[in-house]
Design an enzyme around this catalytic site. Structure first.
Site, PDB file in Angstrom:
ATOM      1  N   SER A 372       0.799  -1.216   0.000  1.00  0.00           N
ATOM      2  CA  SER A 372       0.000   0.000   0.000  1.00  0.00           C
ATOM      3  C   SER A 372       0.834   1.269   0.000  1.00  0.00           C
ATOM      4  O   SER A 372       0.483   2.257  -0.636  1.00  0.00           O
ATOM      5  CB  SER A 372      -0.908   0.018   1.232  1.00  0.00           C
ATOM      6  N   CYS A 373       1.921   1.260   0.761  1.00  0.00           N
ATOM      7  CA  CYS A 373       2.623   2.506   1.051  1.00  0.00           C
ATOM      8  C   CYS A 373       4.115   2.361   0.821  1.00  0.00           C
ATOM      9  O   CYS A 373       4.708   1.339   1.155  1.00  0.00           O
ATOM     10  CB  CYS A 373       2.396   2.911   2.507  1.00  0.00           C
ATOM     11  N   ASN A 585       3.781   8.468   5.566  1.00  0.00           N
ATOM     12  CA  ASN A 585       3.395   8.118   4.198  1.00  0.00           C
ATOM     13  C   ASN A 585       2.322   9.058   3.690  1.00  0.00           C
ATOM     14  O   ASN A 585       2.113  10.143   4.236  1.00  0.00           O
ATOM     15  CB  ASN A 585       2.897   6.668   4.156  1.00  0.00           C
ATOM     16  N   LEU A 586       1.612   8.634   2.688  1.00  0.00           N
ATOM     17  CA  LEU A 586       0.570   9.440   2.075  1.00  0.00           C
ATOM     18  C   LEU A 586      -0.547   9.777   3.051  1.00  0.00           C
ATOM     19  O   LEU A 586      -1.151  10.849   2.975  1.00  0.00           O
ATOM     20  CB  LEU A 586      -0.003   8.685   0.866  1.00  0.00           C
ATOM     21  N   CYS A 587      -0.855   8.872   3.974  1.00  0.00           N
ATOM     22  CA  CYS A 587      -2.005   9.062   4.864  1.00  0.00           C
ATOM     23  C   CYS A 587      -1.610   9.154   6.331  1.00  0.00           C
ATOM     24  O   CYS A 587      -2.457   9.015   7.210  1.00  0.00           O
ATOM     25  CB  CYS A 587      -3.014   7.933   4.655  1.00  0.00           C
ATOM     26  N   THR A 588      -0.344   9.328   6.612  1.00  0.00           N
ATOM     27  CA  THR A 588       0.237   9.619   7.932  1.00  0.00           C
ATOM     28  C   THR A 588       0.102   8.504   8.966  1.00  0.00           C
ATOM     29  O   THR A 588       0.228   8.771  10.155  1.00  0.00           O
ATOM     30  CB  THR A 588      -0.315  10.936   8.544  1.00  0.00           C
ATOM     31  N   GLU A 589      -0.129   7.251   8.525  1.00  0.00           N
ATOM     32  CA  GLU A 589      -0.212   6.180   9.519  1.00  0.00           C
ATOM     33  C   GLU A 589       1.027   5.294   9.554  1.00  0.00           C
ATOM     34  O   GLU A 589       1.180   4.487  10.482  1.00  0.00           O
ATOM     35  CB  GLU A 589      -1.451   5.313   9.284  1.00  0.00           C
ATOM     36  N   THR A 771      -8.876   3.652   5.192  1.00  0.00           N
ATOM     37  CA  THR A 771      -9.832   2.608   4.752  1.00  0.00           C
ATOM     38  C   THR A 771     -11.008   3.160   3.952  1.00  0.00           C
ATOM     39  O   THR A 771     -12.078   2.567   3.937  1.00  0.00           O
ATOM     40  CB  THR A 771     -10.403   1.793   5.938  1.00  0.00           C
ATOM     41  N   ALA A 772     -10.833   4.295   3.284  1.00  0.00           N
ATOM     42  CA  ALA A 772     -11.996   4.966   2.691  1.00  0.00           C
ATOM     43  C   ALA A 772     -12.721   4.087   1.690  1.00  0.00           C
ATOM     44  O   ALA A 772     -13.951   4.070   1.654  1.00  0.00           O
ATOM     45  CB  ALA A 772     -11.563   6.272   2.040  1.00  0.00           C
ATOM     46  N   THR A 773     -11.984   3.362   0.857  1.00  0.00           N
ATOM     47  CA  THR A 773     -12.664   2.540  -0.143  1.00  0.00           C
ATOM     48  C   THR A 773     -13.048   1.174   0.397  1.00  0.00           C
ATOM     49  O   THR A 773     -14.159   0.702   0.158  1.00  0.00           O
ATOM     50  CB  THR A 773     -11.774   2.383  -1.387  1.00  0.00           C
ATOM     51  N   ILE A 774     -12.151   0.519   1.131  1.00  0.00           N
ATOM     52  CA  ILE A 774     -12.508  -0.822   1.611  1.00  0.00           C
ATOM     53  C   ILE A 774     -13.627  -0.771   2.639  1.00  0.00           C
ATOM     54  O   ILE A 774     -14.390  -1.735   2.770  1.00  0.00           O
ATOM     55  CB  ILE A 774     -11.277  -1.595   2.141  1.00  0.00           C
TER      56      ILE A 774
END
Length: 964
Positions: A372-373, A585-589, A771-774
């Protein structure tokens, strides 16, 4: 009570209005009404007055006082209705009878005559149901349909009305509150002779979608009708014959279809030929066709548009085949791979756990890029800068999200020895990186996305803050790239002390990039002294509080850069013995080490917390089973993965990090009757994350016993028995104190000993992604987010979708409060229940939306989670009425509670749901196109949330990676 407007034989009104009483009604030039039987009759405003009078008197009685009040009220409301109709008419002067009734209903509600409006709504519902029943009866009695359907080859066949009724009835089966009648009625309104197969499928899907706002279960009906279209498309292609199947047929047909699907996918060079070497009979027998019925429309439409494999635009995957393909792809290297594939399939198809989007896209294919990242560090040389940009393109090509650490690159005005010139700083290169991310759009599946990180002492930090502004030199703007501040603790301490802060160019202070804690403080202060003595070529001194204010101002105005904290990420990193965390990363996690020869990689998946919680709390046994299998799936990704650059492969195999997260937190709270803005919610965040953390760490330790510890385990915090709950003390020691609850409930001593003896299979185990899409696929709220609204339109790359909080609807039904008036109220108040008087206070607290709660509660819950997490969490913050003081307090609290990162700052948008009672379909449907042939159906698109000016991040913007 007869309230049907413009009925041919309407009985005499209870009271009569004098002609002069309608003097306020606008003139009605050539206005006409289309009745339900298609007949066109002249418009007569008097009939509106009659119908509303009856509604009032039916509710309030026929006393003299009531009659006088009714007379005056109806006069004004009739004028309002006619004015509204004329305003909506434009150049046309013809209305459908339903249009008129919608306006009457709306006028009654806007005038706050709630009881009358409710009576009118209930009457309409009753009449609509009776008309639908009559339509079905008439259709069943008709000897043969007069409508023909045009097939794909151009031939025409008569509409099979019986099959249409069967499919709609089957789609409604087992669902509370839904009925085939209104779906069939609306479908039949949109049929015409010669309709295409795609349009026929669309007609029923769209018909069901119009009803979602009234009854959330119609989202399942819409999904099941889309399934029928999908089945026809898939089976006809895979079997090479024109075929269709009902859901009942699939109980037997799935097993026959699956081996053919695998062969078709391999022949089309989409699937890995290794899948054919599985025992396909055993695999096919494990498929559960009934799980196709678990989808809501948003989830299935998303899969249809972006996930299901297709050949020249024709889908070849049905939902259970899709999940099994992913499961087989993750089980390729297992000893009993059939057994493990079936185990993994069980988790995915039940929505207990969902792998990340790249894994769902690519597992079992010829290019299994499942991670993912990716996190990179950009070196301070021209070759290194452009290699990093090229790496971004290669990593993004197969759906990777990128985080780039730009801190090593020298700043504006720094000396360039090779040319004896001055550097232009990082900004021009960021512009190139921005445009590269847009150019590589991951095959149209989702937009390329990258986040640039810069440490707060870099001399280009002030220009970096301006990157997302809509004003200024566009050559120094990155309108598509995300940006984030990488903030050392020392800067926050200077802010709190209102002290000075010095900016440097990293070519003169290179070691600051790799230092944190006390070592960073000592080196930084030494460079400050050197700068004051004139020993540095490029430096600048500012007030720390001024820079902090500007950071918050830009965050509010542009949504960027995000605020992330360097020291907690490094002090608590299990891998601090072999490197430094330079960015997220892109989503800061994700918080993993990067260097010139290592690109950090993380493999993500999320537990659906709702499926592991009951009214009495967490099902610990089920959660343990899910987490154990999920960690194994994520670990398998590392060995199966297709790596596009060697630095990513080297890093991933050396450290083997994974990121197990969660979603459905909001529903888990609501199921337990816990308001999100409460101490109980904070406690549940603590308890649930402790349980996930415990079982995830144990699962990785068990894998280490089976497969061996990860290569860089020796010397890690894990090897010393320091688990995430223990590393909190390292941060507290560095800061001198940390105001954070450290309590626990499980046997952590046992687990510490197990980890020390068996090792860990993975350097990092947990991270909470957006998790916006899943979460859409699973039909739950994303990640740890509060409800955005209880009724709203969600936008993503698959279109616009009406979303209704079904937990709220269930509670309102139980208390006899769910009706069309309530739907209208929710629209009017933008999905908020707080301002609807008839909703009880306990429900207002339980269903408070994101902008109705104080984000302090979100930070407190996140802090309690963070103590259990070895990486971080994507934490969005919401603020309805922002001010500098509020933002300052909020982000200082995040720092003081020991959070590692924050994500988007969300502001309230200006427009939300269309405040209309017109029943129409929402948004676009990509499975089949809307054509002019059925455009006569009234379609009202509720407004997608938008920003008031330029404030933070727009909720559910399809261009926003957080929403994908």
């Amino acid at each position: 009570m007869s309230l049907d407007l413009h009925a041919e034989n309407a009985s005499a009104p209870i009271i009569h209005l004098r002609p002069e009483s309608l003097a306020a009604v606008p003139s009605e030039p050539a206005m006409q009404i289309i009745r339900r039987n298609g007949k066109v009759t002249p418009f007569d405003s008097g009939k509106i007055a009659v119908a509303m009078t009856k509604a009032f008197l039916a509710v309030e009685g026929n006393t003299a006082g009531a009659s006088r009040r009714v007379h005056e009220t109806v006069e004004q409301l009739t004028a309002d209705v006619v004015t509204a109709l004329m305003r909506r008419a434009g150049e046309g002067r013809t209305f459908h009878i339903e249009d008129v009734q919608d306006q009457v209903e709306l006028a009654l509600m806007r005038s706050e005559n709630q009881k009358v409006a409710r009576a009118y709504v209930l009457y309409r519902e009753d009449r609509a149901r009776k008309r639908a029943e009559e339509t079905i009866a008439q259709a069943s009695e008709a000897p043969q349909s007069a409508i023909h359907v045009t097939l794909t080859d151009g031939s025409r066949v008569r509409l099979d009305s019986k099959r249409l009724e069967l499919i709609v009835t089957e789609a409604c089966a087992g669902l509370d509150g839904v009925s085939p009648a209104p779906v069939l009625t609306e479908t039949q309104r949109n049929l015409y002779d010669g309709i295409s197969q795609d349009e026929l499928a669309l007609a029923s899907i769209m018909a069901a979608r119009t009803l979602v706002e009234q009854e959330p279960n119609y989202a399942y009906v819409s999904a099941r009708l889309l399934l029928d279209k999908l089945r026809g498309e898939v089976l006809s292609y895979v079997h090479k014959t024109s075929t269709s199947a009902s859901q009942a047929d699939m109980a037997t047909r799935y097993a026959d279809y699956f081996p053919e699907y695998v062969r078709t996918g391999i022949a089309a060079e989409l699937l890995d030929p290794e899948l054919a070497r599985f025992d396909l009979g055993r695999i096919a027998a494990a498929l559960k066709p009934e799980r196709d019925l678990k989808f809501q429309f948003l989830g299935l439409q998303t899969l249809y548009d972006r996930y299901f494999l297709h050949v020249r635009g024709k889908r070849i995957e049905l939902p259970q085949a899709f999940f099994m393909r992913v499961a087989m792809g993750l089980a390729l290297r297992e000893i009993d791979r059939e057994a493990k594939a079936i185990e993994f399939y069980g988790l995915l198809s039940s929505f207990d756990f969902m792998a990340s989007t790249p894994t769902l896209f690519n597992a079992g294919t010829l290019r299994p890029q499942l991670s993912s990242c990716f996190l990179t560090t950009v070196s301070d040389e021209l070759d290194g800068i452009f290699k990093s940009i090229k790496d971004n393109a290669l990593l993004a090509k197969y759906s990777g999200g990128l985080g780039n650490d730009w801190t090593p690159v020298r700043g504006l005005g720094a000396h360039i020895k090779g040319t004896n010139g001055e550097s232009q700083g990082i900004i021009p290169f960021l512009k190139v990186a921005n445009d590269t991310a847009i150019a590589v759009n991951q095959g149209g599946k989702r937009k390329g996305a990258v986040c640039a990180y810069l440490e707060t002492w870099h001399v280009d930090i002030e220009e970096f803050l301006d990157l997302r502004k809509n004003t200024g030199d566009d050559r120094r703007r990155t309108h598509d790239m995300n940006t984030a501040n990488w903030v050392p603790d020392l800067f926050m301490q200077r802010v709190q002390a209102d002290a000075e802060w010095t900016l440097f160019s990293p070519d003169e202070t290179a070691d600051l990039h790799d230092l944190y804690g006390a070592d960073f403080k000592a080196a930084y202060e030494a460079y400050e002294a050197k700068a004051k003595a004139g020993g540095l070529r490029v430096c600048k001194t500012v007030r720390a509080s001024d820079l902090w204010r500007r950071m918050l101002t830009m965050l509010f105005e542009t949504g960027h850069p995000w605020i992330t904290f360097k020291d907690p990420c490094n002090l608590r990193s299990p891998q601090r013995h072999v490197g430094v965390v330079h960015s997220s990363n892109l989503c800061t996690e994700i918080t993993l080490n990067t260097s010139a020869d290592e690109v950090a990689v993380c493999n993500l998946g999320s537990v659906n917390l709702l499926n592991h919680v009951g009214s009495k709390g967490i099902d610990r046994a089920k959660l343990k089973r899910t987490v154990t299998s999920a960690v194994r799936m994520l670990d398998n990704v590392i060995d199966i993965n297709f790596y596009t650059i060697p630095e990513a492969r080297r890093s991933n195999l050396r450290h083997r990090p994974v990121g197990l997260g969660l979603m459905g937190f909001q529903e888990a709270l609501q199921l337990q009757r816990i308001p999100i803005a409460s101490n109980d919610a904070v406690s549940f965040a603590d308890l649930s994350m402790e349980a996930i953390s415990y079982h995830a760490i144990e699962a990785s330790a068990d894998l280490a016993a089976e497969r061996g510890a990860y290569p860089s385990f020796a010397g890690s915090l894990w090897s010393k028995g320091i688990l995430p709950i223990d590393s909190v003390e390292l941060l507290a020691e560095a800061r001198g104190a940390l105001d954070l609850d450290r309590s626990s409930t499980l046997d952590w001593d046992r687990l510490r000993n197990k980890v020390k003896s068996a090792g860990m299979r993975n350097s990092n185990v947990m991270a909470i992604a957006p998790t916006a899409t899943i979460s859409n696929i699973c039909g739950v709220s994303q990640s740890i987010e509060p409800n955005y609204q209880n009724l709203f339109v969600k936008s993503n790359m698959s279109g616009d979708f009406t979303v209704v909080n079904d937990f709220l609807v269930r509670d309102l039904k139980t208390r006899g409060l769910w009706d069309e008036v309530m739907v209208s109220d929710l629209k009017y108040f933008d999905g908020s229940v707080g301002q609807i008087d008839r909703i009880p206070d306990d429900l207002k607290a339980l269903y408070a939306t994101a902008f109705e709660i104080d984000s302090v509660w979100l930070i407190e819950a996140a802090a309690r989670r963070q103590k259990w997490i070895d990486q971080s969490q994507s934490l969005n913050l919401y603020i309805a009425n922002p001010s500098g003081k509020k933002l300052d307090a909020l982000y200082r609290l995040a720092f003081n509670r020991g959070l590692k990162t924050t994500y988007y700052l969300r502001s309230r948008s200006a427009t939300h749901v269309e405040k209309s009672t017109l029943k129409g379909t929402d948004g676009k449907l990509n499975a089949v196109s809307v054509t002019s042939a059925i455009s006569h159906a009234p379609i009202i698109v509720p407004a997608a949330p938008d920003l008031e000016g330029v404030k933070a991040c727009r909720i559910d913007d399809p261009d926003c990676e957080a929403c994908q």
